[in-house]
Design an enzyme around this catalytic site. Structure first.
Site, mmCIF file in Angstrom:
data_model
loop_
_atom_site.group_PDB
_atom_site.id
_atom_site.type_symbol
_atom_site.label_atom_id
_atom_site.label_comp_id
_atom_site.label_asym_id
_atom_site.label_seq_id
_atom_site.Cartn_x
_atom_site.Cartn_y
_atom_site.Cartn_z
ATOM 1 N N CYS A 75 0.789 -1.236 -0.047
ATOM 2 C CA CYS A 75 0.056 -0.071 0.139
ATOM 3 C C CYS A 75 0.821 1.144 0.037
ATOM 4 C CB CYS A 75 -0.968 -0.016 1.153
ATOM 5 S SG CYS A 75 -2.120 -1.299 1.141
ATOM 6 N N HIS A 89 -3.559 6.663 2.344
ATOM 7 C CA HIS A 89 -3.797 5.552 1.705
ATOM 8 C C HIS A 89 -5.289 5.161 2.444
ATOM 9 C CE1 HIS A 89 -3.852 1.822 0.416
ATOM 10 N NE2 HIS A 89 -3.882 1.192 1.486
ATOM 11 N N ASN A 114 -9.963 -0.319 -0.765
ATOM 12 C CA ASN A 114 -8.526 -0.436 -0.871
ATOM 13 C C ASN A 114 -7.796 -0.629 -2.149
ATOM 14 O OD1 ASN A 114 -5.767 -0.603 -0.348
ATOM 15 N ND2 ASN A 114 -6.001 -1.588 1.467
#
Ligand code: COA
Length: 355
Positions: free
Chosen positions: A132, A282, A312
Protein backbone atom coordinates in the site's frame (compact mmCIF):
# COMPACT_ATOMS: atom_id res chain seq x y z
CA UNK A 1 35.63 13.14 -17.28
CA UNK A 2 32.30 12.00 -15.84
CA UNK A 3 31.76 8.24 -16.03
CA UNK A 4 28.32 7.30 -17.28
CA UNK A 5 26.21 4.16 -17.12
CA UNK A 6 23.76 3.93 -20.02
CA UNK A 7 20.56 1.98 -19.54
CA UNK A 8 18.32 2.26 -22.58
CA UNK A 9 18.02 5.98 -23.28
CA UNK A 10 18.83 6.90 -19.68
CA UNK A 11 22.29 8.08 -18.79
CA UNK A 12 23.17 7.89 -15.10
CA UNK A 13 26.03 10.22 -14.33
CA UNK A 14 28.27 8.76 -11.66
CA UNK A 15 28.99 11.23 -8.93
CA UNK A 16 26.49 13.72 -10.38
CA UNK A 17 25.90 16.55 -7.90
CA UNK A 18 22.54 16.90 -6.18
CA UNK A 19 20.99 19.85 -7.99
CA UNK A 20 18.24 22.36 -7.25
CA UNK A 21 16.15 20.30 -9.67
CA UNK A 22 12.90 19.11 -8.18
CA UNK A 23 9.98 17.01 -9.40
CA UNK A 24 6.77 18.68 -10.43
CA UNK A 25 3.55 16.81 -11.20
CA UNK A 26 2.57 17.86 -14.73
CA UNK A 27 0.11 15.07 -15.50
CA UNK A 28 -2.43 13.08 -13.53
CA UNK A 29 -4.89 10.34 -14.45
CA UNK A 30 -6.77 7.36 -13.11
CA UNK A 31 -8.79 4.47 -14.40
CA UNK A 32 -11.34 2.38 -12.54
CA UNK A 33 -12.86 -0.66 -14.22
CA UNK A 34 -16.59 -0.07 -14.86
CA UNK A 35 -17.97 -3.09 -12.95
CA UNK A 36 -19.29 -1.94 -9.56
CA UNK A 37 -19.45 -4.59 -6.80
CA UNK A 38 -21.55 -3.47 -3.85
CA UNK A 39 -21.50 -4.84 -0.34
CA UNK A 40 -24.86 -6.45 -1.07
CA UNK A 41 -23.29 -8.19 -4.09
CA UNK A 42 -20.63 -9.66 -1.76
CA UNK A 43 -23.32 -10.76 0.70
CA UNK A 44 -24.70 -12.93 -2.13
CA UNK A 45 -21.49 -14.98 -2.30
CA UNK A 46 -20.21 -14.98 1.31
CA UNK A 47 -21.50 -14.56 4.85
CA UNK A 48 -21.21 -10.80 5.25
CA UNK A 49 -23.48 -7.75 5.24
CA UNK A 50 -23.54 -4.15 4.08
CA UNK A 51 -24.02 -3.12 7.71
CA UNK A 52 -20.88 -4.95 8.95
CA UNK A 53 -18.70 -3.64 6.13
CA UNK A 54 -19.88 -0.01 6.34
CA UNK A 55 -19.69 0.09 10.12
CA UNK A 56 -16.15 -1.38 10.34
CA UNK A 57 -14.59 0.12 7.21
CA UNK A 58 -16.74 2.82 5.58
CA UNK A 59 -16.65 0.90 2.28
CA UNK A 60 -19.88 0.77 0.27
CA UNK A 61 -18.66 -0.53 -3.07
CA UNK A 62 -15.54 -1.33 -5.07
CA UNK A 63 -14.62 -2.00 -8.71
CA UNK A 64 -13.66 -5.40 -10.10
CA UNK A 65 -12.27 -6.10 -13.55
CA UNK A 66 -13.97 -8.51 -15.92
CA UNK A 67 -12.54 -11.14 -18.26
CA UNK A 68 -8.89 -11.05 -19.26
CA UNK A 69 -8.19 -7.51 -18.00
CA UNK A 70 -4.79 -7.41 -16.25
CA UNK A 71 -2.99 -4.98 -13.98
CA UNK A 72 -0.99 -3.54 -16.88
CA UNK A 73 -4.26 -3.00 -18.80
CA UNK A 74 -5.52 -0.75 -16.00
CA UNK A 75 -2.09 0.87 -15.71
CA UNK A 76 -1.95 1.78 -19.39
CA UNK A 77 -5.36 3.48 -19.26
CA UNK A 78 -4.37 5.58 -16.25
CA UNK A 79 -0.99 6.34 -17.86
CA UNK A 80 -2.56 7.55 -21.12
CA UNK A 81 -4.85 9.85 -19.16
CA UNK A 82 -1.90 11.22 -17.16
CA UNK A 83 0.14 11.75 -20.35
CA UNK A 84 -2.84 13.45 -22.06
CA UNK A 85 -3.31 15.80 -19.13
CA UNK A 86 0.40 16.69 -19.36
CA UNK A 87 0.13 17.23 -23.12
CA UNK A 88 2.81 14.58 -23.66
CA UNK A 89 3.17 11.39 -25.66
CA UNK A 90 4.81 8.21 -24.32
CA UNK A 91 7.93 9.01 -26.39
CA UNK A 92 8.56 12.01 -24.13
CA UNK A 93 9.21 9.75 -21.12
CA UNK A 94 12.67 8.89 -19.74
CA UNK A 95 11.58 6.22 -17.25
CA UNK A 96 8.58 4.30 -15.91
CA UNK A 97 7.92 3.19 -12.33
CA UNK A 98 5.00 0.86 -11.74
CA UNK A 99 3.98 0.06 -8.18
CA UNK A 100 1.87 -3.07 -7.82
CA UNK A 101 1.48 -6.18 -5.69
CA UNK A 102 -0.86 -7.85 -8.16
CA UNK A 103 1.41 -8.23 -11.19
CA UNK A 104 0.35 -9.66 -14.55
CA UNK A 105 2.85 -12.51 -14.04
CA UNK A 106 5.36 -13.79 -11.47
CA UNK A 107 8.10 -12.32 -13.68
CA UNK A 108 8.96 -10.14 -15.51
CA UNK A 109 7.55 -7.14 -13.70
CA UNK A 110 4.36 -5.55 -15.01
CA UNK A 111 6.25 -2.37 -15.90
CA UNK A 112 7.58 -4.10 -19.00
CA UNK A 113 4.06 -4.97 -20.13
CA UNK A 114 2.96 -1.40 -19.44
CA UNK A 115 5.92 -0.08 -21.44
CA UNK A 116 5.04 -2.24 -24.45
CA UNK A 117 1.36 -1.31 -24.26
CA UNK A 118 2.42 2.34 -24.35
CA UNK A 119 4.28 1.55 -27.58
CA UNK A 120 7.69 2.16 -26.02
CA UNK A 121 10.99 0.27 -25.94
CA UNK A 122 14.35 1.04 -24.45
CA UNK A 123 13.62 3.25 -21.46
CA UNK A 124 13.86 1.63 -18.01
CA UNK A 125 10.61 0.22 -16.64
CA UNK A 126 10.90 -0.54 -12.94
CA UNK A 127 8.45 -2.42 -10.73
CA UNK A 128 8.07 -1.36 -7.10
CA UNK A 129 6.67 -3.92 -4.64
CA UNK A 130 5.95 -2.00 -1.48
CA UNK A 131 2.28 -2.86 -1.07
CA UNK A 132 0.00 0.00 0.00
CA UNK A 133 3.02 2.30 0.30
CA UNK A 134 4.13 1.39 -3.22
CA UNK A 135 3.16 4.65 -4.87
CA UNK A 136 5.00 6.78 -2.31
CA UNK A 137 8.10 4.56 -2.66
CA UNK A 138 7.89 4.85 -6.47
CA UNK A 139 7.42 8.62 -6.24
CA UNK A 140 10.45 8.87 -3.97
CA UNK A 141 12.63 6.75 -6.27
CA UNK A 142 11.57 8.73 -9.35
CA UNK A 143 12.31 11.96 -7.47
CA UNK A 144 15.89 10.84 -6.82
CA UNK A 145 16.52 10.41 -10.56
CA UNK A 146 15.09 13.87 -11.19
CA UNK A 147 17.06 15.53 -8.37
CA UNK A 148 20.33 14.14 -9.75
CA UNK A 149 19.52 15.31 -13.27
CA UNK A 150 19.44 11.72 -14.54
CA UNK A 151 15.91 11.90 -15.93
CA UNK A 152 13.58 14.75 -16.89
CA UNK A 153 10.18 13.13 -17.37
CA UNK A 154 9.06 10.07 -15.43
CA UNK A 155 5.77 8.19 -15.39
CA UNK A 156 4.86 6.90 -11.92
CA UNK A 157 1.94 4.49 -11.80
CA UNK A 158 0.11 2.49 -9.15
CA UNK A 159 -2.16 -0.29 -10.41
CA UNK A 160 -3.84 -3.34 -8.91
CA UNK A 161 -6.13 -6.16 -9.92
CA UNK A 162 -6.96 -7.66 -6.54
CA UNK A 163 -10.27 -9.23 -7.44
CA UNK A 164 -8.63 -12.23 -9.14
CA UNK A 165 -6.52 -13.03 -6.08
CA UNK A 166 -9.10 -12.93 -3.31
CA UNK A 167 -10.81 -15.81 -1.52
CA UNK A 168 -14.44 -15.08 -2.34
CA UNK A 169 -15.80 -17.66 0.10
CA UNK A 170 -16.72 -16.84 3.71
CA UNK A 171 -13.19 -17.99 4.71
CA UNK A 172 -11.76 -14.88 3.04
CA UNK A 173 -14.41 -12.37 4.07
CA UNK A 174 -12.23 -10.40 6.49
CA UNK A 175 -9.95 -9.39 3.58
CA UNK A 176 -12.01 -9.74 0.41
CA UNK A 177 -14.49 -7.02 1.40
CA UNK A 178 -11.62 -4.52 1.81
CA UNK A 179 -10.01 -4.55 -1.63
CA UNK A 180 -10.81 -3.23 -5.11
CA UNK A 181 -9.19 -2.86 -8.52
CA UNK A 182 -7.95 0.37 -10.12
CA UNK A 183 -5.01 2.40 -11.38
CA UNK A 184 -3.66 5.92 -11.05
CA UNK A 185 -0.67 7.68 -12.58
CA UNK A 186 1.31 10.90 -12.45
CA UNK A 187 3.88 12.36 -14.83
CA UNK A 188 6.79 14.06 -13.08
CA UNK A 189 8.93 16.67 -14.78
CA UNK A 190 12.25 18.13 -13.63
CA UNK A 191 12.14 21.83 -12.79
CA UNK A 192 14.41 24.37 -11.13
CA UNK A 193 12.85 25.54 -7.89
CA UNK A 194 13.37 29.27 -7.43
CA UNK A 195 10.83 29.89 -4.70
CA UNK A 196 10.34 26.80 -2.52
CA UNK A 197 7.35 28.41 -0.78
CA UNK A 198 5.43 28.98 -4.00
CA UNK A 199 6.72 26.82 -6.84
CA UNK A 200 4.79 23.66 -7.55
CA UNK A 201 7.04 20.71 -6.63
CA UNK A 202 7.56 17.59 -4.53
CA UNK A 203 9.17 18.87 -1.33
CA UNK A 204 10.17 15.57 0.25
CA UNK A 205 9.45 11.90 0.74
CA UNK A 206 10.05 9.82 3.87
CA UNK A 207 10.06 6.02 3.66
CA UNK A 208 10.02 3.34 6.38
CA UNK A 209 9.90 -0.45 6.69
CA UNK A 210 9.62 -2.92 9.57
CA UNK A 211 9.95 -6.45 8.22
CA UNK A 212 9.24 -7.97 11.63
CA UNK A 213 5.57 -7.62 10.65
CA UNK A 214 5.87 -9.19 7.19
CA UNK A 215 3.55 -12.05 8.10
CA UNK A 216 0.85 -9.78 9.54
CA UNK A 217 -0.29 -8.96 6.00
CA UNK A 218 0.94 -11.20 3.23
CA UNK A 219 0.29 -13.76 0.53
CA UNK A 220 2.35 -16.84 1.51
CA UNK A 221 2.46 -18.47 -1.96
CA UNK A 222 3.68 -18.76 -4.65
CA UNK A 223 6.90 -19.02 -2.73
CA UNK A 224 10.55 -20.02 -2.82
CA UNK A 225 10.47 -20.37 0.96
CA UNK A 226 8.80 -23.79 1.06
CA UNK A 227 9.95 -27.24 -0.03
CA UNK A 228 11.04 -27.59 -3.63
CA UNK A 229 8.26 -26.12 -5.72
CA UNK A 230 7.06 -22.53 -5.72
CA UNK A 231 3.51 -23.84 -5.74
CA UNK A 232 2.08 -27.26 -4.95
CA UNK A 233 -1.26 -28.79 -4.15
CA UNK A 234 -0.77 -28.53 -0.37
CA UNK A 235 -0.30 -24.77 -0.62
CA UNK A 236 -3.41 -24.45 -2.74
CA UNK A 237 -5.36 -26.66 -0.34
CA UNK A 238 -4.28 -24.39 2.55
CA UNK A 239 -5.29 -21.30 0.55
CA UNK A 240 -1.74 -19.90 0.67
CA UNK A 241 -2.38 -18.11 -2.61
CA UNK A 242 -4.81 -15.76 -0.85
CA UNK A 243 -3.90 -12.75 1.33
CA UNK A 244 -3.71 -13.33 5.09
CA UNK A 245 -4.04 -10.48 7.55
CA UNK A 246 -3.82 -9.78 11.24
CA UNK A 247 -6.37 -6.95 10.98
CA UNK A 248 -5.91 -5.66 14.53
CA UNK A 249 -2.12 -5.39 14.17
CA UNK A 250 -2.50 -3.56 10.86
CA UNK A 251 -5.00 -1.17 12.40
CA UNK A 252 -2.89 -0.40 15.47
CA UNK A 253 0.29 0.24 13.50
CA UNK A 254 -1.41 2.21 10.70
CA UNK A 255 -2.95 4.74 13.08
CA UNK A 256 0.48 5.31 14.68
CA UNK A 257 2.79 5.25 11.68
CA UNK A 258 0.88 7.47 9.24
CA UNK A 259 0.65 10.45 11.61
CA UNK A 260 4.35 10.02 12.51
CA UNK A 261 5.30 10.09 8.82
CA UNK A 262 3.27 13.24 8.19
CA UNK A 263 4.72 14.98 11.24
CA UNK A 264 8.27 14.15 10.13
CA UNK A 265 7.56 15.52 6.65
CA UNK A 266 6.16 18.77 8.07
CA UNK A 267 9.04 19.20 10.51
CA UNK A 268 11.59 18.48 7.77
CA UNK A 269 10.12 21.25 5.62
CA UNK A 270 9.38 23.77 8.38
CA UNK A 271 5.59 23.55 8.14
CA UNK A 272 2.84 23.11 10.72
CA UNK A 273 -0.23 20.93 10.44
CA UNK A 274 -2.40 24.01 9.81
CA UNK A 275 -0.31 24.86 6.75
CA UNK A 276 -1.52 21.73 4.97
CA UNK A 277 -4.46 22.37 2.64
CA UNK A 278 -5.29 18.76 1.82
CA UNK A 279 -4.44 15.32 3.23
CA UNK A 280 -4.62 12.32 0.91
CA UNK A 281 -4.06 9.23 3.01
CA UNK A 282 -3.97 5.65 1.88
CA UNK A 283 -7.49 4.23 1.87
CA UNK A 284 -7.61 0.98 3.84
CA UNK A 285 -10.34 1.74 6.30
CA UNK A 286 -12.26 4.96 6.96
CA UNK A 287 -11.86 4.36 10.71
CA UNK A 288 -8.06 4.28 10.29
CA UNK A 289 -8.12 7.60 8.45
CA UNK A 290 -10.43 9.19 11.00
CA UNK A 291 -8.01 8.12 13.74
CA UNK A 292 -5.00 9.40 11.77
CA UNK A 293 -6.68 12.78 11.18
CA UNK A 294 -7.63 12.95 14.85
CA UNK A 295 -4.04 12.23 16.01
CA UNK A 296 -2.71 14.88 13.67
CA UNK A 297 -5.37 17.41 14.60
CA UNK A 298 -6.31 17.65 10.92
CA UNK A 299 -9.85 18.92 10.32
CA UNK A 300 -12.21 16.51 8.54
CA UNK A 301 -12.80 18.91 5.65
CA UNK A 302 -9.10 18.77 4.74
CA UNK A 303 -9.04 14.97 4.43
CA UNK A 304 -9.95 13.51 1.04
CA UNK A 305 -11.38 9.99 1.01
CA UNK A 306 -12.31 7.63 -1.82
CA UNK A 307 -12.73 4.45 0.20
CA UNK A 308 -16.52 4.53 0.12
CA UNK A 309 -16.52 4.07 -3.69
CA UNK A 310 -13.30 2.21 -4.46
CA UNK A 311 -12.22 0.40 -1.24
CA UNK A 312 -8.49 -0.30 -0.88
CA UNK A 313 -6.73 -0.25 -4.25
CA UNK A 314 -3.29 -0.59 -2.59
CA UNK A 315 -0.59 1.11 -4.72
CA UNK A 316 -3.22 2.78 -6.91
CA UNK A 317 -4.98 4.48 -4.02
CA UNK A 318 -2.96 7.67 -3.68
CA UNK A 319 -2.84 8.66 -7.38
CA UNK A 320 -6.55 7.81 -7.72
CA UNK A 321 -7.18 10.03 -4.68
CA UNK A 322 -5.18 12.90 -6.16
CA UNK A 323 -7.02 12.63 -9.47
CA UNK A 324 -10.43 12.51 -7.80
CA UNK A 325 -9.50 15.44 -5.56
CA UNK A 326 -8.56 17.55 -8.60
CA UNK A 327 -11.78 16.57 -10.40
CA UNK A 328 -13.80 17.46 -7.29
CA UNK A 329 -12.11 20.87 -7.10
CA UNK A 330 -10.62 19.98 -3.71
CA UNK A 331 -7.00 20.10 -4.90
CA UNK A 332 -5.94 23.30 -6.62
CA UNK A 333 -2.68 24.87 -7.74
CA UNK A 334 -0.66 26.33 -4.90
CA UNK A 335 -2.08 24.06 -2.22
CA UNK A 336 0.19 22.19 0.20
CA UNK A 337 -0.80 18.50 0.06
CA UNK A 338 0.37 15.79 2.45
CA UNK A 339 0.31 12.15 1.34
CA UNK A 340 0.74 9.22 3.73
CA UNK A 341 0.42 5.48 3.35
CA UNK A 342 0.80 2.33 5.40
CA UNK A 343 0.74 -1.27 4.26
CA UNK A 344 2.11 -4.78 4.20
CA UNK A 345 5.73 -5.24 5.15
CA UNK A 346 5.02 -3.28 7.24
CA UNK A 347 5.94 -0.31 5.07
CA UNK A 348 4.87 3.28 5.50
CA UNK A 349 5.81 6.73 4.33
CA UNK A 350 4.81 10.26 3.45
CA UNK A 351 5.25 12.85 0.75
CA UNK A 352 4.71 16.59 0.87
CA UNK A 353 3.91 18.49 -2.32
CA UNK A 354 3.23 22.07 -3.29
CA UNK A 355 0.59 21.39 -5.94
N1 COA B 1 -18.42 -9.74 7.38
C1 COA B 1 -18.98 -10.13 8.53
N2 COA B 1 -18.27 -10.53 9.60
C2 COA B 1 -16.93 -10.51 9.49
C3 COA B 1 -16.27 -10.10 8.32
C4 COA B 1 -17.07 -9.71 7.24
N3 COA B 1 -16.56 -9.31 6.08
N4 COA B 1 -14.94 -10.20 8.52
C5 COA B 1 -14.76 -10.63 9.77
N5 COA B 1 -15.96 -10.84 10.36
C6 COA B 1 -16.24 -11.32 11.71
C7 COA B 1 -15.09 -12.08 12.30
O1 COA B 1 -15.14 -13.43 11.88
C8 COA B 1 -15.36 -11.92 13.77
O2 COA B 1 -16.34 -12.84 14.14
P1 COA B 1 -16.26 -13.58 15.58
O3 COA B 1 -16.31 -12.47 16.59
O4 COA B 1 -17.46 -14.45 15.57
O5 COA B 1 -14.96 -14.30 15.57
C9 COA B 1 -15.96 -10.54 13.87
O6 COA B 1 -16.41 -10.18 12.54
C10 COA B 1 -15.00 -9.47 14.36
O7 COA B 1 -13.80 -9.63 13.62
P2 COA B 1 -12.58 -8.74 13.95
O8 COA B 1 -11.45 -9.14 13.05
O9 COA B 1 -12.33 -8.71 15.42
O10 COA B 1 -13.12 -7.31 13.52
P3 COA B 1 -12.43 -5.92 13.71
O11 COA B 1 -13.32 -5.05 14.48
O12 COA B 1 -11.00 -6.04 14.11
O13 COA B 1 -12.42 -5.36 12.20
C11 COA B 1 -11.14 -5.12 10.23
C12 COA B 1 -11.80 -6.09 11.18
C13 COA B 1 -10.48 -5.94 9.12
C14 COA B 1 -12.17 -4.22 9.61
C15 COA B 1 -10.10 -4.27 11.01
O14 COA B 1 -9.28 -5.10 11.77
C16 COA B 1 -9.26 -3.47 10.08
O15 COA B 1 -9.72 -2.61 9.37
N6 COA B 1 -7.94 -3.69 10.11
C17 COA B 1 -7.03 -3.04 9.18
C18 COA B 1 -7.14 -3.74 7.87
C19 COA B 1 -6.43 -3.06 6.80
O16 COA B 1 -6.37 -1.86 6.78
N7 COA B 1 -5.85 -3.81 5.85
C20 COA B 1 -5.17 -3.29 4.71
C21 COA B 1 -3.98 -2.54 5.17
S1 COA B 1 -3.10 -1.75 3.97
Amino acid sequence: MVACVTIGQLVLKEGAPVTSLRSRVIGLGSFLPPRVVTNDDLAQIMDTSDEWIVQRTGIKERRWVEGVTSTSDLAVEASRRALDSAGLTPEDLDMIFLATISPDHFFPGSGVFLQTKLGLAGIPAIDVRQQCTGFIYALSMADQYIRTGSARKILVVGAEVHSKGLDKSTNGRDITVLFGDGAGAVVLEAMEVNNPQLDSHLLSTHLYTDGAHAEDLWVPAVSTAYDEQIVDQRMLDRGDQYPKMNGRQVFVHAVKRMPEAVEIALEHNGYQIDDVDLFVFHQANLRINEAVAHRLGAPEEKVFNTIEKYANTTAATIPIGLDEAVKAGRLQPGMLVALAAFGGGFTWGSALLRW
